[in-house]
Design a protein around this motif. Structure first.
Motif, short mmCIF file in Angstrom:
data_model
loop_
_atom_site.label_atom_id
_atom_site.label_comp_id
_atom_site.label_asym_id
_atom_site.label_seq_id
_atom_site.Cartn_x
_atom_site.Cartn_y
_atom_site.Cartn_z
N ARG A 153 38.06 50.21 54.72
CA ARG A 153 38.42 49.50 53.50
C ARG A 153 39.60 48.60 53.82
O ARG A 153 40.57 49.04 54.44
CB ARG A 153 38.82 50.46 52.38
CG ARG A 153 37.76 51.45 52.01
CD ARG A 153 36.81 50.88 50.97
NE ARG A 153 35.53 51.51 50.95
CZ ARG A 153 35.25 52.74 50.57
NH1 ARG A 153 36.21 53.52 50.19
NH2 ARG A 153 34.02 53.20 50.57
N GLY B 89 42.31 45.95 51.96
CA GLY B 89 42.81 45.48 50.67
C GLY B 89 42.78 43.97 50.54
O GLY B 89 42.30 43.43 49.55
N LYS B 90 43.27 43.28 51.57
CA LYS B 90 43.40 41.82 51.45
C LYS B 90 43.39 41.20 52.84
O LYS B 90 43.93 41.76 53.79
CB LYS B 90 44.72 41.51 50.76
CG LYS B 90 44.96 40.06 50.43
CD LYS B 90 46.27 39.93 49.67
CE LYS B 90 46.56 38.51 49.29
NZ LYS B 90 47.84 38.37 48.58
N GLU C 138 45.90 43.20 55.17
CA GLU C 138 46.75 44.14 54.46
C GLU C 138 45.94 45.36 54.02
O GLU C 138 44.80 45.23 53.59
CB GLU C 138 47.40 43.48 53.24
CG GLU C 138 48.36 42.37 53.61
CD GLU C 138 48.99 41.72 52.39
OE1 GLU C 138 48.72 42.14 51.25
OE2 GLU C 138 49.76 40.76 52.59
N ASN C 139 46.58 46.51 54.09
CA ASN C 139 46.03 47.78 53.61
C ASN C 139 44.67 48.12 54.22
O ASN C 139 43.71 48.40 53.50
CB ASN C 139 45.95 47.79 52.08
CG ASN C 139 47.32 47.64 51.47
OD1 ASN C 139 48.28 48.23 51.94
ND2 ASN C 139 47.42 46.84 50.43
N LYS D 26 42.33 50.67 55.97
CA LYS D 26 42.16 52.11 56.13
C LYS D 26 40.82 52.36 56.80
O LYS D 26 39.79 51.95 56.30
CB LYS D 26 42.21 52.82 54.78
CG LYS D 26 43.57 52.76 54.11
CD LYS D 26 43.59 53.55 52.84
CE LYS D 26 44.84 53.33 52.05
NZ LYS D 26 46.02 53.95 52.49
N ASP E 120 45.79 54.27 58.96
CA ASP E 120 46.31 53.58 57.77
C ASP E 120 47.25 52.50 58.26
O ASP E 120 48.31 52.79 58.82
CB ASP E 120 47.03 54.57 56.86
CG ASP E 120 47.56 53.92 55.59
OD1 ASP E 120 47.33 52.70 55.37
OD2 ASP E 120 48.20 54.62 54.80
N PRO F 282 49.23 49.30 56.89
CA PRO F 282 49.63 48.46 55.77
C PRO F 282 49.58 46.96 56.07
O PRO F 282 49.30 46.16 55.18
CB PRO F 282 51.06 48.90 55.47
CG PRO F 282 51.15 50.28 56.00
CD PRO F 282 50.25 50.29 57.20
N GLU F 283 49.86 46.57 57.34
CA GLU F 283 49.84 45.14 57.64
C GLU F 283 49.54 44.89 59.12
O GLU F 283 50.02 45.59 59.99
CB GLU F 283 51.19 44.49 57.33
CG GLU F 283 51.19 42.99 57.61
CD GLU F 283 52.56 42.36 57.55
OE1 GLU F 283 52.62 41.19 57.18
OE2 GLU F 283 53.56 43.03 57.86
#
Length: 151
Positions: A48, A50-51, A64-65, A67, A81, A83-84
């Motif tokens: 997944r 995020g962006k 970004e984000n 996972k 995980d 984040p960036e």
């Protein structure tokens, strides 16, 4: 007749401008979906994101984000995980189908390695990881010591 041609030309130009605008706005969404499907195809694992931001003027890519989940046989929990991830690349080398990275910034929040009852780990699910790990363990001398830094 001339007015009809002018109106038709203006309408067509307006539709074309709208299509270009929608295409520019959808670049990040399309890039996110392509990246997710490429990771799934390469690893066979669920992912997944995020962006995703693709730099249209500057040669950059920001994820970004992200996972990455373990296989269901390892519980299906988050394995990585991130984040960036920010990458700035050389555009000229990319046009020659070469990769030259000027800057890579990686924010890695979590990595979970799980071992099953047979001794396999979720990291070995990646193509080639098991071979690379076995080569590395055969090449690393057993007398190497590590020192804790920054605590």
């Amino acid at each position: 007749m001339i007015r009809w041609l002018i109106r038709t030309a203006i309408g067509f130009a307006g539709l074309l401008a709208l299509a270009v605008l929608v295409g520019i706005l959808m670049v990040d969404t399309v890039a996110r979906r392509l990246l997710e499907s490429a990771i799934r195809a390469q690893t066979g694992l669920d992912v997944r994101i995020g962006k995703v931001e693709v730099g249209l003027i500057r040669p950059t890519l920001r994820v970004e984000n992200l996972k990455l989940y373990s296989a269901p046989s390892f519980g299906g929990l988050v394995m990585i995980d991130m984040p960036e991830l920010f990458v700035e690349y050389d555009r000229a080398s990319a046009e020659r189908r070469q990769v030259l990275l000027k800057l890579v910034r990686l924010n890695l929040a979590e990595v979970n390695i799980v071992t099953d009852s047979s001794g396999r780990t979720n990291a070995m699910e990646f193509p080639g990881v098991a071979d690379a790990l076995s080569k590395m363990t055969n090449q690393v001398p057993s007398n190497i010591g590590f020192e804790e830094i920054g605590r």
